[in-house]
Design a protein around this motif. Structure first.
Motif, PDB file in Angstrom:
ATOM      1  N   GLU A 182     -22.381  10.498  -1.061  1.00  0.00           N
ATOM      2  CA  GLU A 182     -21.953  11.733  -1.740  1.00  0.00           C
ATOM      3  C   GLU A 182     -22.479  11.778  -3.175  1.00  0.00           C
ATOM      4  OE1 GLU A 182     -20.448  14.260  -0.502  1.00  0.00           O
ATOM      5  OE2 GLU A 182     -19.484  13.579   1.327  1.00  0.00           O
ATOM      6  N   GLN A 192     -26.556  19.437  -8.887  1.00  0.00           N
ATOM      7  CA  GLN A 192     -26.690  18.935  -7.515  1.00  0.00           C
ATOM      8  C   GLN A 192     -28.134  19.055  -7.040  1.00  0.00           C
ATOM      9  OE1 GLN A 192     -24.022  20.540  -4.591  1.00  0.00           O
ATOM     10  NE2 GLN A 192     -22.247  20.399  -5.930  1.00  0.00           N
ATOM     11  N   SER A 214     -23.030  12.959   3.186  1.00  0.00           N
ATOM     12  CA  SER A 214     -22.713  14.219   2.527  1.00  0.00           C
ATOM     13  C   SER A 214     -21.822  15.085   3.403  1.00  0.00           C
ATOM     14  CB  SER A 214     -23.995  14.978   2.191  1.00  0.00           C
ATOM     15  OG  SER A 214     -23.716  16.192   1.536  1.00  0.00           O
ATOM     16  N   ASP A 216     -22.051  18.303   2.674  1.00  0.00           N
ATOM     17  CA  ASP A 216     -22.809  19.541   2.510  1.00  0.00           C
ATOM     18  C   ASP A 216     -23.906  19.629   3.561  1.00  0.00           C
ATOM     19  OD1 ASP A 216     -24.470  21.639   1.663  1.00  0.00           O
ATOM     20  OD2 ASP A 216     -23.922  21.330  -0.433  1.00  0.00           O
TER      21      ASP A 216
END
Length: 337
Positions: A182, A192, A214, A216
């Protein structure tokens, strides 16, 4: 030259010693990473992503029971002594931890912490040579005014700069494998993107293997070559990232993709996976996802499906642990669209 994968995990099982006895945190995990390739590892908090990476690094407590195989360039790490593992950590494989503020030492300057990482594996270099190397590393990770940053303490840096310092420390000894847990947590969107771009550049230049943990899915889709979806301590689907995200064969993968906001959806059309991740002591029988699965049938509560190759010509290289993976009930409902 060795033809073995950079890192290969085979049938990894991790058991934790708790107040209620030994509980299984991870079971039957399999994956590999080649030089210059990226594996994205995705799943809800508590699914076993981070503990798997800590097992690879040899950073779990001694009372944790690890079975299966973890091989670095064909060399078995499971059962290796801490002294032997210490010789590999930082040198052959390195890890960027989730929260740089708690990973960096608050009473040491940035320079001291980078030099410490260098000194563990290079005791012959002079202090001046190590300082020059520390400065080079800060320049490598694109920290502005690197001379000034060397003298600063972690609390004097922004979150993005602290993460760059963590990356510099991880890169101090040119590892072959970099694990990023992460790495963009708690950073704003612009930072990011900068951190992800930095990791991609370093991987390209150094030809490292990269494992990216992650939540995401967009980040994983943009950077990874392969993706492993984890649920309740198991890999439930794995394959080329574009293939898995375009045509998922496990209902959990489908649920994750459906939960993403889409431009053509209004707020009341957002889809959530019902229920929550089971605790270690309350794992369901059969398929671990069946209590939350909209496609579950009677067999799902009775038999735990194996992770097997999906016989679908549209998804070569994909494996999934679902009794109905090849019927693609959920795939045909529009995931990835």
């Amino acid at each position: 030259m060795s033809t073995a994968p950079l890192i290969e995990v085979i049938d990894l099982t991790i058991q934790l010693n708790t107040a209620v006895g030994m509980l299984e945190a991870v079971r039957g995990v399999n994956f590999s990473v080649a030089d210059g390739k990226t594996l994205g590892v995705v799943g809800e908090s508590g699914c076993g992503k981070s503990i798997t990476m800590l097992a690879i690094m040899g950073l779990l407590p001694p009372d944790v029971v690890i079975s299966g195989s973890i091989k670095l360039r064909g060399v078995e790490l499971v059962g290796m002594s801490q002294r032997q593992l210490a010789g590999l950590r930082g040198k052959r494989m390195a890890m960027i931890f989730q929260d740089p503020m708690t990973s960096l030492n608050p009473v040491m300057t940035v320079c001291e912490q980078i030099i410490e990482a260098i000194s563990i594996h290079d005791r012959q270099a002079s202090q001046n040579a190590k300082r020059v190397r520390a400065l080079d590393l800060l320049q490598l990770v694109a920290i502005p005014y690197p001379e000034r940053r060397l003298k600063q303490y972690p609390h004097e840096l922004s979150g993005g700069m602290r993460q760059r310092v963590m990356i510099a420390i991880a890169m101090a000894n040119d590892p072959e494998l970099l694990i990023a847990d992460e790495p963009t947590t708690a950073l704003d969107v612009t930072v990011q993107a900068q951190i992800i771009e930095l990791l991609q550049r370093l991987q390209r230049e150094r030809k490292m293997g990269l494992m990216l943990i992650s939540h995401d899915l967009g980040v994983v889709a943009g950077i990874a070559d392969e993706v492993a979806i984890m649920y309740a301590g198991r890999v439930c689907e794995k394959g080329p990232v574009e293939t898995v995200f375009d045509r998922p064969h496990h209902p959990y993968t489908f649920g994750l993709l459906e939960s993403l906001p889409k431009i053509d959806r209004t707020e009341d059309q957002l889809v959530a996976i019902p229920g929550s991740l089971p605790t270690l002591s309350m794992r369901p029988s059969g398929c671990r996802f069946h209590p939350r699965c909209n496609f579950a049938q009677a067999i799902c509560a009775e038999a735990d499906p194996a992770l097997e190759t999906v016989q679908d010509p549209l998804t070569p290289g994909v494996v999934a642990a679902c009794h109905f993976a090849e019927t693609a009930l959920y795939t045909d409902q529009g995931a990835g669209s």
